[in-house]
Design a protein around this motif. Sequence first.
Motif, PDB file in Angstrom:
ATOM      1  N   THR A  62      -2.411  68.759 -55.745  1.00 32.91           N
ATOM      2  CA  THR A  62      -3.867  68.759 -55.918  1.00 32.91           C
ATOM      3  C   THR A  62      -4.256  69.613 -57.130  1.00 32.91           C
ATOM      4  O   THR A  62      -3.494  70.474 -57.572  1.00 32.91           O
ATOM      5  CB  THR A  62      -4.562  69.296 -54.646  1.00 32.91           C
ATOM      6  N   LEU A  63      -5.464  69.339 -57.615  1.00 35.18           N
ATOM      7  CA  LEU A  63      -6.013  70.008 -58.794  1.00 35.18           C
ATOM      8  C   LEU A  63      -5.743  71.523 -58.751  1.00 35.18           C
ATOM      9  O   LEU A  63      -6.094  72.194 -57.788  1.00 35.18           O
ATOM     10  CB  LEU A  63      -7.527  69.746 -58.792  1.00 35.18           C
ATOM     11  N   ASP A  64      -5.144  72.044 -59.830  1.00 31.90           N
ATOM     12  CA  ASP A  64      -4.771  73.460 -59.855  1.00 31.90           C
ATOM     13  C   ASP A  64      -5.956  74.294 -60.338  1.00 31.90           C
ATOM     14  O   ASP A  64      -6.327  74.231 -61.506  1.00 31.90           O
ATOM     15  CB  ASP A  64      -3.568  73.627 -60.800  1.00 31.90           C
ATOM     16  N   PRO A  65      -6.570  75.109 -59.446  1.00 30.17           N
ATOM     17  CA  PRO A  65      -7.773  75.853 -59.833  1.00 30.17           C
ATOM     18  C   PRO A  65      -7.525  76.791 -61.012  1.00 30.17           C
ATOM     19  O   PRO A  65      -8.424  77.031 -61.818  1.00 30.17           O
ATOM     20  CB  PRO A  65      -8.149  76.650 -58.588  1.00 30.17           C
ATOM     21  N   ALA A  66      -6.283  77.301 -61.118  1.00 34.18           N
ATOM     22  CA  ALA A  66      -5.988  78.261 -62.194  1.00 34.18           C
ATOM     23  C   ALA A  66      -6.072  77.613 -63.568  1.00 34.18           C
ATOM     24  O   ALA A  66      -6.150  78.316 -64.580  1.00 34.18           O
ATOM     25  CB  ALA A  66      -4.598  78.844 -61.973  1.00 34.18           C
ATOM     26  N   THR A 106      -2.547  62.522 -50.953  1.00 32.36           N
ATOM     27  CA  THR A 106      -1.570  62.370 -49.846  1.00 32.36           C
ATOM     28  C   THR A 106      -2.150  62.769 -48.476  1.00 32.36           C
ATOM     29  O   THR A 106      -1.456  62.679 -47.477  1.00 32.36           O
ATOM     30  CB  THR A 106      -0.249  63.161 -50.043  1.00 32.36           C
ATOM     31  N   GLY A 107      -3.399  63.239 -48.443  1.00 35.66           N
ATOM     32  CA  GLY A 107      -3.942  63.746 -47.186  1.00 35.66           C
ATOM     33  C   GLY A 107      -3.811  65.248 -47.070  1.00 35.66           C
ATOM     34  O   GLY A 107      -4.150  65.837 -46.047  1.00 35.66           O
ATOM     35  N   ASP A 108      -3.309  65.917 -48.140  1.00 37.59           N
ATOM     36  CA  ASP A 108      -3.361  67.380 -48.235  1.00 37.59           C
ATOM     37  C   ASP A 108      -4.755  67.718 -48.797  1.00 37.59           C
ATOM     38  O   ASP A 108      -5.502  66.820 -49.178  1.00 37.59           O
ATOM     39  CB  ASP A 108      -2.248  67.884 -49.172  1.00 37.59           C
ATOM     40  N   VAL A 109      -5.121  68.976 -48.837  1.00 32.91           N
ATOM     41  CA  VAL A 109      -6.473  69.318 -49.301  1.00 32.91           C
ATOM     42  C   VAL A 109      -6.381  70.284 -50.472  1.00 32.91           C
ATOM     43  O   VAL A 109      -5.609  71.253 -50.424  1.00 32.91           O
ATOM     44  CB  VAL A 109      -7.327  69.935 -48.162  1.00 32.91           C
ATOM     45  N   ALA A 110      -7.153  70.012 -51.507  1.00 35.16           N
ATOM     46  CA  ALA A 110      -7.180  70.878 -52.689  1.00 35.16           C
ATOM     47  C   ALA A 110      -7.677  72.279 -52.308  1.00 35.16           C
ATOM     48  O   ALA A 110      -8.286  72.468 -51.250  1.00 35.16           O
ATOM     49  CB  ALA A 110      -8.088  70.267 -53.753  1.00 35.16           C
ATOM     50  N   ASP A 111      -7.446  73.243 -53.199  1.00 36.43           N
ATOM     51  CA  ASP A 111      -7.863  74.633 -52.943  1.00 36.43           C
ATOM     52  C   ASP A 111      -9.376  74.751 -53.116  1.00 36.43           C
ATOM     53  O   ASP A 111      -9.869  75.212 -54.148  1.00 36.43           O
ATOM     54  CB  ASP A 111      -7.135  75.575 -53.899  1.00 36.43           C
ATOM     55  N   MET A 112     -10.107  74.335 -52.090  1.00 37.93           N
ATOM     56  CA  MET A 112     -11.550  74.169 -52.228  1.00 37.93           C
ATOM     57  C   MET A 112     -12.303  75.475 -52.414  1.00 37.93           C
ATOM     58  O   MET A 112     -13.341  75.503 -53.068  1.00 37.93           O
ATOM     59  CB  MET A 112     -12.110  73.388 -51.030  1.00 37.93           C
ATOM     60  N   ASP A 133     -12.720  63.586 -53.989  1.00 42.86           N
ATOM     61  CA  ASP A 133     -12.044  62.314 -53.748  1.00 42.86           C
ATOM     62  C   ASP A 133     -11.201  62.510 -52.492  1.00 42.86           C
ATOM     63  O   ASP A 133     -10.089  63.045 -52.535  1.00 42.86           O
ATOM     64  CB  ASP A 133     -11.173  61.927 -54.953  1.00 42.86           C
ATOM     65  N   ALA A 134     -11.796  62.085 -51.360  1.00 49.36           N
ATOM     66  CA  ALA A 134     -11.105  62.228 -50.075  1.00 49.36           C
ATOM     67  C   ALA A 134     -10.580  60.866 -49.612  1.00 49.36           C
ATOM     68  O   ALA A 134     -10.388  60.640 -48.414  1.00 49.36           O
ATOM     69  CB  ALA A 134     -12.055  62.831 -49.049  1.00 49.36           C
TER      70      ALA A 134
END
Length: 368
Positions: A109-113, A132-138, A155-156
Amino acid sequence: MRVGYSYLQRQFAQPDEILEQIRALVTTGQYTLGPAVEQFEQAFASFLGVRHAIGVANGTDALMLSLKALGIGQGDEVITAASTFVATVGAIQAAGARPVLVDVTPYFTLDPARIERAITPRTKAILPVHLTGDVADMEAIRELASCRGLAVVEDACQAIGATYHGQPAGGMGACGAFSLHPLKNLNVWGDGGVIVTNDAALNERLRLLRNHGLQGRNEIALLGYNSRLDTLQAIVGNWLMTHLPDINQRRIDNAAAYDVAFGAMAGDLALPPRRPGIRRVFHLYQVYARDRDALFEYLLAQGIEAKIHYPIPLPLQRGLAHLGYKRGDFPEAERQSTSLITVPVDQHLTSEERAYVVEMIRTFYGNR
Ligand SMILES: Cc1ncc(COP(=O)(O)O)c(C=O)c1O
Protein backbone atom coordinates in the motif's frame (compact mmCIF):
# COMPACT_ATOMS: atom_id res chain seq x y z
CA MET A 1 -5.53 -32.41 -8.07
CA ARG A 2 -6.56 -29.18 -9.80
CA VAL A 3 -6.84 -25.99 -7.78
CA GLY A 4 -8.52 -23.34 -9.91
CA TYR A 5 -8.35 -19.61 -9.39
CA SER A 6 -11.97 -18.81 -10.24
CA TYR A 7 -14.53 -20.10 -7.75
CA LEU A 8 -17.55 -18.56 -9.44
CA GLN A 9 -19.13 -21.79 -10.60
CA ARG A 10 -18.93 -23.07 -7.03
CA GLN A 11 -20.27 -19.84 -5.59
CA PHE A 12 -23.29 -19.70 -7.86
CA ALA A 13 -23.96 -23.43 -8.18
CA GLN A 14 -27.46 -22.91 -6.78
CA PRO A 15 -28.72 -19.66 -8.25
CA ASP A 16 -32.48 -20.32 -7.93
CA GLU A 17 -33.10 -17.86 -5.08
CA ILE A 18 -31.52 -15.04 -7.08
CA LEU A 19 -33.21 -16.05 -10.33
CA GLU A 20 -36.60 -16.04 -8.59
CA GLN A 21 -36.08 -12.42 -7.56
CA ILE A 22 -34.91 -11.46 -11.01
CA ARG A 23 -38.02 -13.13 -12.45
CA ALA A 24 -40.16 -11.05 -10.07
CA LEU A 25 -38.35 -7.86 -11.12
CA VAL A 26 -38.82 -8.57 -14.82
CA THR A 27 -42.60 -8.56 -14.37
CA THR A 28 -42.49 -5.10 -12.71
CA GLY A 29 -40.71 -3.39 -15.62
CA GLN A 30 -38.65 -1.30 -13.14
CA TYR A 31 -35.23 -1.96 -14.64
CA THR A 32 -33.26 1.09 -13.47
CA LEU A 33 -32.60 2.07 -9.83
CA GLY A 34 -35.69 1.25 -7.71
CA PRO A 35 -36.18 -0.68 -4.45
CA ALA A 36 -33.52 -3.37 -5.06
CA VAL A 37 -30.81 -0.72 -5.48
CA GLU A 38 -32.04 1.20 -2.42
CA GLN A 39 -32.09 -1.96 -0.32
CA PHE A 40 -28.57 -2.81 -1.43
CA GLU A 41 -27.30 0.69 -0.67
CA GLN A 42 -28.80 0.59 2.81
CA ALA A 43 -27.40 -2.87 3.54
CA PHE A 44 -23.97 -1.81 2.26
CA ALA A 45 -23.91 1.38 4.35
CA SER A 46 -24.99 -0.43 7.47
CA PHE A 47 -22.47 -3.28 6.92
CA LEU A 48 -19.69 -0.68 6.80
CA GLY A 49 -21.14 1.59 9.47
CA VAL A 50 -21.16 4.65 7.20
CA ARG A 51 -23.94 7.17 6.54
CA HIS A 52 -24.34 6.86 2.76
CA ALA A 53 -23.70 4.27 0.05
CA ILE A 54 -24.33 5.10 -3.60
CA GLY A 55 -24.55 2.29 -6.16
CA VAL A 56 -22.70 3.01 -9.41
CA ALA A 57 -21.79 1.11 -12.58
CA ASN A 58 -18.35 -0.19 -11.51
CA GLY A 59 -15.39 0.47 -9.22
CA THR A 60 -13.59 2.63 -11.76
CA ASP A 61 -16.58 4.97 -11.96
CA ALA A 62 -16.80 4.92 -8.16
CA LEU A 63 -13.29 6.44 -8.06
CA MET A 64 -13.81 8.83 -10.97
CA LEU A 65 -17.15 10.13 -9.65
CA SER A 66 -15.69 10.56 -6.14
CA LEU A 67 -12.97 12.83 -7.57
CA LYS A 68 -15.54 14.71 -9.69
CA ALA A 69 -17.81 15.21 -6.68
CA LEU A 70 -14.86 16.75 -4.83
CA GLY A 71 -14.37 19.18 -7.71
CA ILE A 72 -11.08 17.58 -8.82
CA GLY A 73 -10.27 17.68 -12.53
CA GLN A 74 -8.25 19.51 -15.19
CA GLY A 75 -4.97 20.96 -13.90
CA ASP A 76 -5.10 19.01 -10.62
CA GLU A 77 -2.83 16.22 -9.41
CA VAL A 78 -3.85 13.16 -7.43
CA ILE A 79 -1.28 11.05 -5.59
CA THR A 80 -1.75 7.30 -5.65
CA ALA A 81 0.15 4.01 -5.29
CA ALA A 82 2.65 2.89 -7.94
CA SER A 83 1.44 -0.68 -7.49
CA THR A 84 -2.29 -1.05 -8.07
CA PHE A 85 -4.73 -2.31 -10.66
CA VAL A 86 -4.64 0.05 -13.64
CA ALA A 87 -8.21 1.26 -12.98
CA THR A 88 -7.04 3.44 -10.08
CA VAL A 89 -4.80 5.46 -12.37
CA GLY A 90 -7.31 5.33 -15.23
CA ALA A 91 -10.02 6.80 -13.01
CA ILE A 92 -7.81 9.75 -12.01
CA GLN A 93 -7.11 10.46 -15.66
CA ALA A 94 -10.80 10.02 -16.58
CA ALA A 95 -11.62 12.70 -14.00
CA GLY A 96 -9.28 15.00 -15.95
CA ALA A 97 -6.52 15.10 -13.32
CA ARG A 98 -2.89 13.96 -13.50
CA PRO A 99 -2.01 10.74 -11.63
CA VAL A 100 1.18 11.12 -9.56
CA LEU A 101 2.57 7.76 -8.47
CA VAL A 102 4.34 7.05 -5.17
CA ASP A 103 6.09 3.81 -4.23
CA VAL A 104 4.49 1.27 -1.92
CA THR A 105 5.30 -0.49 1.35
CA PRO A 106 6.26 -4.20 1.52
CA TYR A 107 2.57 -4.77 2.37
CA PHE A 108 1.57 -3.33 -1.01
CA THR A 109 0.00 0.00 0.00
CA LEU A 110 0.91 3.65 -0.54
CA ASP A 111 4.02 4.47 1.52
CA PRO A 112 3.23 7.55 3.67
CA ALA A 113 6.95 8.32 4.09
CA ARG A 114 7.23 8.96 0.36
CA ILE A 115 4.12 11.09 -0.16
CA GLU A 116 5.38 14.47 1.05
CA ARG A 117 7.96 14.92 -1.71
CA ALA A 118 5.33 14.15 -4.38
CA ILE A 119 3.06 17.01 -3.23
CA THR A 120 3.03 20.11 -5.46
CA PRO A 121 0.83 23.23 -5.48
CA ARG A 122 -1.44 21.35 -7.92
CA THR A 123 -2.00 18.34 -5.63
CA LYS A 124 -5.66 18.09 -4.60
CA ALA A 125 -6.05 14.58 -3.20
CA ILE A 126 -4.32 11.47 -1.90
CA LEU A 127 -5.82 8.23 -3.13
CA PRO A 128 -4.57 5.25 -1.07
CA VAL A 129 -5.37 1.77 -2.41
CA HIS A 130 -6.17 -1.00 0.04
CA LEU A 131 -4.58 -3.55 -2.26
CA THR A 132 -5.20 -7.28 -1.72
CA GLY A 133 -7.62 -6.48 1.12
CA ASP A 134 -4.86 -5.11 3.39
CA VAL A 135 -5.30 -1.50 4.54
CA ALA A 136 -3.01 1.45 3.84
CA ASP A 137 -1.47 3.39 6.76
CA MET A 138 -4.50 5.63 7.07
CA GLU A 139 -3.49 7.48 10.23
CA ALA A 140 -0.32 8.86 8.64
CA ILE A 141 -2.06 9.50 5.31
CA ARG A 142 -4.98 11.35 6.87
CA GLU A 143 -2.71 13.42 9.06
CA LEU A 144 -0.59 14.45 6.09
CA ALA A 145 -3.68 15.20 4.00
CA SER A 146 -5.21 17.34 6.71
CA CYS A 147 -1.94 19.30 7.26
CA ARG A 148 -1.71 20.02 3.54
CA GLY A 149 -5.43 20.64 2.94
CA LEU A 150 -5.84 17.62 0.65
CA ALA A 151 -8.85 15.34 0.20
CA VAL A 152 -8.53 11.60 0.81
CA VAL A 153 -10.36 9.21 -1.52
CA GLU A 154 -9.92 5.52 -0.70
CA ASP A 155 -9.70 2.82 -3.33
CA ALA A 156 -11.29 0.04 -1.30
CA CYS A 157 -12.20 -1.98 -4.40
CA GLN A 158 -10.34 -5.01 -3.02
CA ALA A 159 -11.09 -4.44 0.65
CA ILE A 160 -14.76 -4.70 1.56
CA GLY A 161 -14.96 -5.60 5.24
CA ALA A 162 -11.32 -4.85 6.01
CA THR A 163 -10.75 -2.64 9.06
CA TYR A 164 -8.00 -0.39 10.36
CA HIS A 165 -7.99 -0.15 14.16
CA GLY A 166 -11.73 -0.74 14.07
CA GLN A 167 -12.51 1.68 11.26
CA PRO A 168 -13.80 0.38 7.93
CA ALA A 169 -11.61 0.48 4.82
CA GLY A 170 -13.39 2.93 2.54
CA GLY A 171 -15.02 4.78 5.44
CA MET A 172 -12.03 6.85 6.58
CA GLY A 173 -11.69 9.35 3.71
CA ALA A 174 -14.06 11.86 2.10
CA CYS A 175 -15.23 9.01 -0.16
CA GLY A 176 -14.44 5.31 -0.49
CA ALA A 177 -14.80 3.35 -3.72
CA PHE A 178 -15.73 -0.34 -4.01
CA SER A 179 -15.94 -2.77 -6.92
CA LEU A 180 -18.47 -5.60 -7.22
CA HIS A 181 -16.58 -7.24 -10.11
CA PRO A 182 -17.02 -11.05 -10.21
CA LEU A 183 -13.64 -11.80 -8.63
CA LYS A 184 -14.04 -9.40 -5.71
CA ASN A 185 -15.08 -10.62 -2.24
CA LEU A 186 -18.58 -9.18 -2.81
CA ASN A 187 -19.17 -10.12 -6.41
CA VAL A 188 -22.14 -9.72 -8.71
CA TRP A 189 -22.93 -11.24 -12.13
CA GLY A 190 -21.11 -8.60 -14.13
CA ASP A 191 -20.04 -5.11 -13.17
CA GLY A 192 -21.06 -2.95 -10.24
CA GLY A 193 -19.57 -0.43 -7.85
CA VAL A 194 -20.35 1.51 -4.69
CA ILE A 195 -19.22 4.84 -3.26
CA VAL A 196 -19.50 5.45 0.46
CA THR A 197 -19.32 8.76 2.29
CA ASN A 198 -20.34 10.26 5.61
CA ASP A 199 -20.83 13.69 4.04
CA ALA A 200 -24.44 14.58 3.20
CA ALA A 201 -23.50 17.15 0.52
CA LEU A 202 -21.18 14.67 -1.24
CA ASN A 203 -23.89 12.03 -1.07
CA GLU A 204 -26.32 14.35 -2.85
CA ARG A 205 -23.81 15.35 -5.48
CA LEU A 206 -22.79 11.75 -6.16
CA ARG A 207 -26.43 10.71 -6.61
CA LEU A 208 -26.80 13.46 -9.20
CA LEU A 209 -23.50 12.65 -10.93
CA ARG A 210 -24.37 8.95 -11.39
CA ASN A 211 -27.69 9.75 -13.08
CA HIS A 212 -27.17 12.58 -15.60
CA GLY A 213 -27.54 15.24 -12.92
CA LEU A 214 -31.28 14.62 -13.01
CA GLN A 215 -33.33 16.05 -10.16
CA GLY A 216 -36.72 14.46 -10.57
CA ARG A 217 -37.72 13.83 -14.17
CA ASN A 218 -37.26 17.18 -15.82
CA GLU A 219 -34.62 19.20 -14.04
CA ILE A 220 -30.87 19.00 -14.62
CA ALA A 221 -28.99 20.17 -11.54
CA LEU A 222 -25.54 19.54 -13.07
CA LEU A 223 -24.03 17.73 -16.01
CA GLY A 224 -23.48 14.15 -14.93
CA TYR A 225 -23.00 10.62 -16.25
CA ASN A 226 -24.90 7.41 -16.76
CA SER A 227 -23.32 5.30 -14.03
CA ARG A 228 -26.15 3.68 -12.13
CA LEU A 229 -25.74 0.35 -10.36
CA ASP A 230 -27.71 -2.07 -12.53
CA THR A 231 -30.90 -3.21 -10.77
CA LEU A 232 -30.31 -6.87 -11.67
CA GLN A 233 -26.86 -6.68 -10.10
CA ALA A 234 -28.35 -5.09 -6.98
CA ILE A 235 -30.54 -8.19 -6.62
CA VAL A 236 -27.44 -10.39 -6.75
CA GLY A 237 -25.73 -7.98 -4.34
CA ASN A 238 -28.61 -8.19 -1.85
CA TRP A 239 -28.33 -11.97 -1.80
CA LEU A 240 -24.56 -11.77 -1.33
CA MET A 241 -24.62 -9.20 1.47
CA THR A 242 -25.99 -11.90 3.78
CA HIS A 243 -23.05 -14.17 2.89
CA LEU A 244 -20.33 -11.52 3.06
CA PRO A 245 -19.26 -12.02 6.71
CA ASP A 246 -18.80 -15.73 6.03
CA ILE A 247 -16.99 -15.09 2.71
CA ASN A 248 -14.48 -12.80 4.41
CA GLN A 249 -14.02 -15.09 7.42
CA ARG A 250 -13.25 -18.11 5.22
CA ARG A 251 -10.65 -16.11 3.31
CA ILE A 252 -9.12 -14.91 6.60
CA ASP A 253 -9.00 -18.53 7.89
CA ASN A 254 -7.38 -19.80 4.68
CA ALA A 255 -4.81 -17.01 4.86
CA ALA A 256 -4.06 -17.78 8.54
CA ALA A 257 -3.37 -21.42 7.65
CA TYR A 258 -1.09 -20.36 4.77
CA ASP A 259 0.70 -17.91 7.09
CA VAL A 260 1.55 -20.74 9.50
CA ALA A 261 2.75 -23.08 6.73
CA PHE A 262 4.65 -20.47 4.73
CA GLY A 263 6.02 -18.75 7.82
CA ALA A 264 7.92 -21.99 8.51
CA MET A 265 9.62 -21.81 5.09
CA ALA A 266 11.84 -18.80 5.75
CA GLY A 267 14.63 -18.53 3.21
CA ASP A 268 12.33 -19.71 0.42
CA LEU A 269 9.20 -17.70 1.21
CA ALA A 270 8.70 -14.45 3.12
CA LEU A 271 5.35 -13.23 4.34
CA PRO A 272 4.47 -9.57 3.86
CA PRO A 273 4.59 -7.71 7.22
CA ARG A 274 1.37 -8.33 9.17
CA ARG A 275 0.71 -5.13 11.13
CA PRO A 276 -1.38 -5.38 14.31
CA GLY A 277 -4.81 -3.73 14.48
CA ILE A 278 -5.68 -4.50 10.88
CA ARG A 279 -8.28 -6.94 9.67
CA ARG A 280 -7.23 -8.05 6.19
CA VAL A 281 -9.90 -9.66 4.05
CA PHE A 282 -7.53 -11.34 1.57
CA HIS A 283 -9.01 -10.48 -1.77
CA LEU A 284 -5.59 -11.85 -2.79
CA TYR A 285 -3.08 -13.93 -0.87
CA GLN A 286 0.44 -12.97 -1.90
CA VAL A 287 3.80 -14.14 -0.60
CA TYR A 288 7.39 -13.26 -1.54
CA ALA A 289 9.04 -16.27 -3.17
CA ARG A 290 12.63 -17.18 -4.04
CA ASP A 291 12.87 -18.25 -7.69
CA ARG A 292 9.37 -16.90 -8.16
CA ASP A 293 9.10 -17.52 -11.90
CA ALA A 294 10.23 -21.15 -11.62
CA LEU A 295 7.82 -21.72 -8.70
CA PHE A 296 5.00 -20.19 -10.73
CA GLU A 297 5.64 -22.54 -13.68
CA TYR A 298 5.93 -25.52 -11.34
CA LEU A 299 2.61 -24.78 -9.63
CA LEU A 300 0.83 -24.39 -12.97
CA ALA A 301 2.27 -27.75 -14.08
CA GLN A 302 0.90 -29.32 -10.85
CA GLY A 303 -2.59 -28.03 -11.64
CA ILE A 304 -2.49 -25.06 -9.25
CA GLU A 305 -3.68 -21.89 -10.91
CA ALA A 306 -1.32 -19.43 -9.22
CA LYS A 307 -1.17 -15.84 -10.52
CA ILE A 308 1.27 -12.95 -10.64
CA HIS A 309 0.04 -9.53 -9.54
CA TYR A 310 1.59 -7.75 -11.40
CA PRO A 311 4.40 -8.99 -13.68
CA ILE A 312 4.99 -5.56 -15.26
CA PRO A 313 5.16 -2.67 -12.76
CA LEU A 314 2.33 -0.27 -13.62
CA PRO A 315 4.54 2.83 -14.10
CA LEU A 316 6.54 0.91 -16.75
CA GLN A 317 3.50 -0.12 -18.79
CA ARG A 318 3.37 1.23 -22.36
CA GLY A 319 -0.06 2.79 -21.77
CA LEU A 320 1.33 4.95 -18.96
CA ALA A 321 4.44 6.13 -20.83
CA HIS A 322 3.00 9.67 -21.00
CA LEU A 323 3.43 9.94 -17.21
CA GLY A 324 7.20 9.87 -17.81
CA TYR A 325 8.32 7.28 -15.25
CA LYS A 326 11.37 5.07 -15.76
CA ARG A 327 12.87 1.89 -14.29
CA GLY A 328 14.33 2.60 -10.85
CA ASP A 329 11.71 5.21 -9.91
CA PHE A 330 9.72 2.75 -7.77
CA PRO A 331 12.14 0.17 -6.31
CA GLU A 332 9.60 -1.51 -4.03
CA ALA A 333 6.92 -1.90 -6.72
CA GLU A 334 9.61 -3.24 -9.08
CA ARG A 335 10.89 -5.71 -6.46
CA GLN A 336 7.33 -6.94 -5.88
CA SER A 337 6.78 -7.51 -9.60
CA THR A 338 9.65 -10.01 -9.66
CA SER A 339 9.14 -11.71 -6.30
CA LEU A 340 5.44 -11.95 -5.39
CA ILE A 341 3.25 -14.93 -6.17
CA THR A 342 -0.52 -15.19 -5.62
CA VAL A 343 -2.15 -18.49 -4.61
CA PRO A 344 -5.89 -19.26 -4.38
CA VAL A 345 -7.41 -18.17 -1.03
CA ASP A 346 -11.12 -17.94 -1.89
CA GLN A 347 -13.99 -18.96 0.36
CA HIS A 348 -14.57 -22.19 -1.59
CA LEU A 349 -11.01 -23.47 -1.34
CA THR A 350 -11.17 -26.78 0.54
CA SER A 351 -8.68 -27.71 3.25
CA GLU A 352 -7.44 -30.54 0.95
CA GLU A 353 -6.81 -28.04 -1.85
CA ARG A 354 -5.05 -25.67 0.52
CA ALA A 355 -2.87 -28.52 1.84
CA TYR A 356 -2.03 -29.49 -1.75
CA VAL A 357 -0.88 -25.93 -2.54
CA VAL A 358 1.39 -25.98 0.55
CA GLU A 359 2.68 -29.46 -0.25
CA MET A 360 3.53 -28.56 -3.85
CA ILE A 361 5.41 -25.44 -2.75
CA ARG A 362 7.35 -27.50 -0.20
CA THR A 363 8.13 -30.10 -2.85
CA PHE A 364 9.34 -27.41 -5.24
CA TYR A 365 11.86 -26.03 -2.75
CA GLY A 366 12.75 -29.49 -1.42
CA ASN A 367 13.86 -30.51 -4.90
CA ARG A 368 16.17 -27.55 -5.38
C1 LIG B 1 -7.59 -1.74 -6.80
C2 LIG B 1 -8.71 -1.63 -7.80
N1 LIG B 1 -9.17 -0.40 -8.14
C3 LIG B 1 -10.17 -0.26 -9.01
C4 LIG B 1 -10.78 -1.36 -9.61
C5 LIG B 1 -11.84 -1.12 -10.61
O1 LIG B 1 -13.03 -1.79 -10.37
P1 LIG B 1 -13.97 -2.19 -11.58
O2 LIG B 1 -13.35 -3.36 -12.30
O3 LIG B 1 -15.25 -2.57 -10.89
O4 LIG B 1 -14.13 -1.01 -12.45
C6 LIG B 1 -10.34 -2.65 -9.27
C7 LIG B 1 -10.94 -3.87 -9.79
O5 LIG B 1 -11.11 -4.21 -10.89
C8 LIG B 1 -9.27 -2.79 -8.36
O6 LIG B 1 -8.80 -4.00 -8.04
